[in-house]
Design a protein around this motif. Structure first.
Motif, mmCIF file in Angstrom:
data_model
loop_
_atom_site.group_PDB
_atom_site.id
_atom_site.type_symbol
_atom_site.label_atom_id
_atom_site.label_comp_id
_atom_site.label_asym_id
_atom_site.label_seq_id
_atom_site.Cartn_x
_atom_site.Cartn_y
_atom_site.Cartn_z
ATOM 1 N N PRO A 8 1.903 11.980 5.237
ATOM 2 C CA PRO A 8 2.173 10.533 5.286
ATOM 3 C C PRO A 8 1.049 9.826 6.044
ATOM 4 C CG PRO A 8 4.021 11.804 6.181
ATOM 5 C CD PRO A 8 2.894 12.766 5.974
ATOM 6 N N ARG A 9 0.835 8.569 5.731
ATOM 7 C CA ARG A 9 -0.299 7.859 6.323
ATOM 8 C C ARG A 9 -0.146 7.629 7.826
ATOM 9 N NH1 ARG A 9 -1.676 2.685 2.742
ATOM 10 N NH2 ARG A 9 0.147 1.878 3.807
ATOM 11 N N PHE A 10 -1.221 7.926 8.556
ATOM 12 C CA PHE A 10 -1.242 7.596 9.984
ATOM 13 C C PHE A 10 -1.166 6.076 10.173
ATOM 14 C CE2 PHE A 10 -4.086 11.569 10.457
ATOM 15 C CZ PHE A 10 -2.966 12.387 10.524
ATOM 16 N N GLU A 11 -1.654 5.351 9.186
ATOM 17 C CA GLU A 11 -1.714 3.886 9.291
ATOM 18 C C GLU A 11 -0.323 3.242 9.245
ATOM 19 O OE1 GLU A 11 -3.431 5.842 7.201
ATOM 20 O OE2 GLU A 11 -5.295 4.910 6.528
ATOM 21 N N ASP A 12 0.643 3.958 8.677
ATOM 22 C CA ASP A 12 1.922 3.304 8.396
ATOM 23 C C ASP A 12 2.649 2.802 9.637
ATOM 24 O OD1 ASP A 12 1.618 3.502 5.726
ATOM 25 O OD2 ASP A 12 2.846 5.301 5.483
ATOM 26 N N ASP A 13 2.558 3.574 10.709
ATOM 27 C CA ASP A 13 3.316 3.199 11.900
ATOM 28 C C ASP A 13 2.968 1.782 12.340
ATOM 29 O OD1 ASP A 13 5.226 4.489 13.882
ATOM 30 O OD2 ASP A 13 3.746 3.503 15.171
ATOM 31 N N VAL A 14 1.683 1.530 12.464
ATOM 32 C CA VAL A 14 1.254 0.216 12.946
ATOM 33 C C VAL A 14 1.583 -0.878 11.922
ATOM 34 C CG1 VAL A 14 -1.164 0.200 12.150
ATOM 35 C CG2 VAL A 14 -0.584 -0.859 14.299
ATOM 36 N N ILE A 15 1.428 -0.551 10.655
ATOM 37 C CA ILE A 15 1.678 -1.560 9.625
ATOM 38 C C ILE A 15 3.180 -1.863 9.524
ATOM 39 C CG2 ILE A 15 1.576 -2.043 7.137
ATOM 40 C CD1 ILE A 15 -1.065 -0.459 7.069
ATOM 41 N N LEU A 16 3.984 -0.804 9.464
ATOM 42 C CA LEU A 16 5.422 -1.007 9.261
ATOM 43 C C LEU A 16 6.094 -1.661 10.464
ATOM 44 C CD1 LEU A 16 6.294 2.299 7.381
ATOM 45 C CD2 LEU A 16 5.997 0.015 6.415
ATOM 46 N N ARG A 17 5.525 -1.479 11.636
ATOM 47 C CA ARG A 17 6.096 -2.139 12.820
ATOM 48 C C ARG A 17 5.561 -3.556 13.011
ATOM 49 N NH1 ARG A 17 8.688 1.806 15.947
ATOM 50 N NH2 ARG A 17 7.997 3.885 15.371
ATOM 51 N N PRO A 609 -2.213 14.238 -2.118
ATOM 52 C CA PRO A 609 -1.467 13.892 -3.339
ATOM 53 C C PRO A 609 -0.559 12.680 -3.164
ATOM 54 C CG PRO A 609 -1.161 16.214 -2.764
ATOM 55 C CD PRO A 609 -1.968 15.605 -1.666
ATOM 56 N N LEU A 610 -0.089 12.435 -1.943
ATOM 57 C CA LEU A 610 0.779 11.282 -1.708
ATOM 58 C C LEU A 610 -0.015 9.981 -1.867
ATOM 59 C CD1 LEU A 610 3.734 10.795 -0.849
ATOM 60 C CD2 LEU A 610 2.918 10.732 1.522
ATOM 61 N N LEU A 611 -1.200 9.972 -1.244
ATOM 62 C CA LEU A 611 -2.058 8.785 -1.350
ATOM 63 C C LEU A 611 -2.525 8.595 -2.788
ATOM 64 C CD1 LEU A 611 -4.331 9.310 1.796
ATOM 65 C CD2 LEU A 611 -2.413 7.736 1.560
ATOM 66 N N ALA A 612 -2.928 9.689 -3.408
ATOM 67 C CA ALA A 612 -3.459 9.604 -4.773
ATOM 68 C C ALA A 612 -2.368 9.134 -5.730
ATOM 69 C CB ALA A 612 -4.017 10.959 -5.202
ATOM 70 N N ALA A 613 -1.143 9.633 -5.551
ATOM 71 C CA ALA A 613 -0.044 9.209 -6.431
ATOM 72 C C ALA A 613 0.265 7.727 -6.211
ATOM 73 C CB ALA A 613 1.197 10.064 -6.188
ATOM 74 N N GLY A 614 0.167 7.285 -4.965
ATOM 75 C CA GLY A 614 0.375 5.860 -4.674
ATOM 76 C C GLY A 614 -0.639 5.011 -5.404
ATOM 77 N N GLN A 615 -1.886 5.491 -5.432
ATOM 78 C CA GLN A 615 -2.937 4.774 -6.154
ATOM 79 C C GLN A 615 -2.616 4.706 -7.646
ATOM 80 O OE1 GLN A 615 -5.793 3.171 -4.969
ATOM 81 N NE2 GLN A 615 -4.657 3.395 -3.069
#
Ligand code: MCN
Ligand code: MO
Length: 720
Positions: A8-17, A609-615
């Motif tokens: 899962p993206r490290f970026e998500d925490d900051v973005i989702l909060r 694969p999670l990032l690539a599938a999101g793309q």
């Protein structure tokens, strides 16, 4: 290793909060707000700009008209609705918008030209008089012996396919903040190209590069529409420099629709010749680009022309690329930038030939696919690695193409109209140099500075994965920083599905350099030449952790560079794939609903694969919307009718079909250290032709022989 894992993206925490800071969140003491007086006319001479009432409005700090470095309405003319003629800077936004109303501009409206074919007619209004015509660019690509190939063809098909303009519609509109403290000019911009902005701002203001710092904060999407240096970026920087005060401009949605580049907007007139057995011998055509008021998006028609043969072995071709000025917002890159158009065009041509010969759509592709890689297409583009026939067959199987067709047949017997469409593509990803700086921290963790400019792709996670694998540490031990010219001197940025391949390879190179440096220090500390593995240097029965080596270097007990820089030059690499769409057509209304979408892509090594599938999902949804409903509409006077999200329909999750994303089990890696090929645009490229073919398939169940020759395919088109 971590490459290949769906972290899962490290970026998500900051973005989702809600902690991510975007341009509009930059708040500086004494901030002023800028806005623009924009032309209501698509084409007009600017006779007089009177800003005296604006300047007298309480709370207005400064007004800037044409001149003094503000190149508004060059040549005394505006060429598209929304073109800026003046800039106003005020104490706050409320004052600003009231003051903007008070601008008095005398325009002499001129006839507008909004259609490419009208623009080409003799006597058409000229968007740029100095050119003597509206053709701003023209180039012919040829290869083989086109005349002979057409003579030898058993059938020749011809037609035209037109692709609408689209608004890239990033969730975050463009915006800029600039601040000059007498020493450094700092610019924050919602951009993909901080390094380019830095160079242009420095040049415009006569400052040394070192005194201009550009920060790309979090960016809420771009899709190619933020890869140019825009005039507003230079104007806001200049205002801040002149006023010695921080200045902010953030576009409203309608302003963004008018002042941020649009995409697509190409038309192809084509002829193709084939043998009776389905082998396509030659293609010929003209690609017209509706370039808009200024020719900013160079190369779009060229890419569409040069990639027109797609994954097919077509040995004879001649395609002319023509860019035509019109009184519309300038055209530039939008997710795929020329490759979605090329793919849609060739897939339609191949289906046209198949229909003409009565050959099945799978069979005709089978007979024409490029067999041997590397392969240089008729216009000189070399596709690097892959096995198209094998990947195609596996793809069809994996996607259940034939079962889906059977299902559609069965449903049709029950009166339900389903259509199944197929598309095959090859596309170009990656170009140019990219830079990375890697620093060893004394506890064995690592800081990576990248010149990439992610804006939704999750690259901080993917880069941590590739660096972690190279250094044999955990991705948690790698912190990635991006988006600041103070970190790193130069780079290109995130676009052209180049990031993980170019920037990831730069990061791997840096990691290799750093390992070599630390090995030197470890040798001194251990007294023998060590092997590295699992975070430790070992030899002669002794071992030392990478963190202890770094600590020793910081303390002066051994020598090594702890910060290394790497610049990697990446040649293009070519993904290949097969996509299938299923749509349902309501025979009463002509409304089409995409219900299932399956993809099978060979993008070499898949890092995450999670990032690539999101793309793939996001990209496909944009291409589906292009096929079915998204469309920029101008009226005959050049007024942008679809000027906000109430009139311009972007897809949401509610419009999405069910997605099933697959990556090739036997991928063909690129020659880059990452082994990757880009995935950021592939699904946008593949999805429109798959959906168009699916819609055509559904319609033909009730109206045989119908051929779709434009996007979007609206209900009106369907029942026409
Ligand atoms: N990836 C992977 N394995 C591969 C290839 C890619 O795991 N073989 C992952 C990468 O690590 C990255 C993502 O997939 O997290 C996309 O990588 P890449 O294909 O290198 O593309 P870029 O990162 O260069 O992204 C640019 C591309 C483009 S050109 C447009 S346009 C676009 C797109 O990305 N705009 C986007 N996707 C977008 N996604 C969001 N959310 N917002 C945009 O504006
Ligand atoms: Mo892009």
């Amino acid at each position: 290793g971590f490459v290949g894992k769906p972290l899962p993206r490290f970026e998500d925490d900051v973005i989702l909060r809600g902690k991510a800071r975007y341009v509009d969140d930059v708040d500086l003491p004494g901030m002023l707000y800028a806005g623009f007086v924009r032309s209501p006319y698509a084409h007009a001479r600017v006779l007089k700009v009177d800003l005296s009432d604006v300047a007298g409005h309480p709370g207005v700090v400064a007004v800037f008209g044409p001149g003094g470095g503000f190149d508004f309405a060059p040549g005394g003319k505006v060429r598209y609705q929304g073109e800026a003629v003046a800039m106003v800077v005020a104490r706050d936004r409320y004052v600003l918008y009231d003051a903007l109303e008070k601008a008095s501009v005398d325009y002499e409206p001129l006839p507008a030209v909004v259609d490419v074919y009208e623009a080409l007619k003799p006597g058409a209004p000229l968007v740029d008089e100095s050119l003597g015509s509206n053709v701003v660019y023209e180039r012919v690509y040829t290869g083989g012996d086109v005349e002979r190939a057409f003579r030898e063809a058993d059938v020749v098909v011809e037609g035209r396919f037109s692709i609408q303009r689209l608004v890239p519609s990033a969730m975050e509109t463009r915006g800029v903040v600039a601040s000059y403290d007498g020493e450094t000019l700092t610019v924050w911009s919602s951009t993909q190209v901080p390094f380019d902005i830095r160079k242009e701002v420095a040049k415009a203001l006569g400052l040394p590069l070192a005194k201009v710092r550009v920060i790309q904060p979090h960016v809420g999407g771009a899709f190619g529409s933020k890869l140019l240096v825009y005039p507003e970026e230079l104007w806001v920087a200049r205002a801040a420099y002149v006023l010695r005060a921080p200045v902010k401009w953030v576009a409203t949605r309608t302003e963004d629709f008018r002042a941020t580049t649009h995409g697509r907007g190409l038309v192809l007139e084509y002829r193709a010749g084939a043998r009776r057995d389905g082998r396509i011998l030659a293609v010929e055509g003209v690609v017209y680009e509706d370039a808009g008021a200024y020719y900013w998006g160079e190369g779009l028609a060229d890419t569409a022309a040069r990639m027109l043969p797609g994954p097919y072995d077509i040995r004879h071709g001649r395609v002319k690329a023509v860019a035509v000025l019109t009184n519309k917002t300038p055209l530039s890159a939008y997710r795929g930038a020329g490759r979605p158009e090329a793919t849609l065009f060739i897939e339609r041509i191949v289906d046209h030939v198949a229909d003409e010969l009565g050959i099945d759509r799978v069979e005709i592709r089978r007979r024409n696919l490029v067999r041997q890689l590397p392969y240089t297409n008729v216009f000189g583009i070399t596709y690097d690695t892959g096995d198209y026939p094998a990947t195609f067959e596996r793809g069809l199987e994996r996607l259940g193409y034939h079962q889906l067709r059977k299902w559609a047949e069965e449903e049709a017997r029950r009166g339900r109209l389903l259509g199944v469409g197929l598309s095959v593509y090859v596309e170009i990803t990656t170009f140019g140099y990219e830079t990375a700086i890697l620093r060893a921290e004394e506890d064995g963790s690592f800081t990576l500075y990248t010149a990439l400019t992610p804006h939704g792709q999750g690259l901080a996670t993917a880069l941590a994965q590739v660096v972690a694998d190279e250094l044999e540490v955990s991705p948690e031990a790698v912190k990635v920083y991006w988006g600041d010219t103070a970190y790193i001197g130069d780079g290109i940025g995130t676009m052209g599905s180049r990031s993980i391949t170019a920037g990831g390879s730069a990061a791997i190179q840096a990691a290799r350099k750093l390992k070599a440096e630390l090995a030197k220090a470890a040798e001194k500390l251990l007294g023998c030449r060590p092997e590295y593995g699992g975070g430790k240097f070992r030899c002669g029965g002794r071992e030392i952790s990478i963190g202890d080596v770094v600590k020793a270097v910081y303390r002066g007990k051994a020598e090594a560079q702890l910060t290394v820089e790497s610049i990697y030059h990446a040649e293009p690499t070519f993904p290949f794939g097969v996509h299938v769409a299923v749509v349902e057509l309501d025979p009463e209304t002509g409304f089409v609903k995409p219900i299932l979408y399956r993809s099978y892509d060979d993008v070499g090594v898949v890092v995450n694969p999670l990032l690539a599938a999101g793309q793939v999902m996001g990209g496909a949804l944009q291409g589906i919307a292009q096929a079915l409903y998204e469309e920029v509409v101008y009226d005959g006077d050049g007024n942008l009718v679809t000027s906000n999200l109430a009139f311009y329909h972007v897809p949401t999750a509610a419009e999405a079909p069910r997605f099933e994303v697959h990556f090739a089990e036997e991928p063909h890696p690129s020659k880059h250290p990452t082994g990757t090929k880009g995935i950021g645009e592939a699904a946008t490229i593949a999805s429109t032709p798959a959906v168009v073919a699916a819609v055509e398939d559904a319609i033909r169940r009730v109206k045989p022989g119908v051929r779709i020759s434009k996007t979007p395919v609206s209900p009106e088109d369907i029942w026409r």
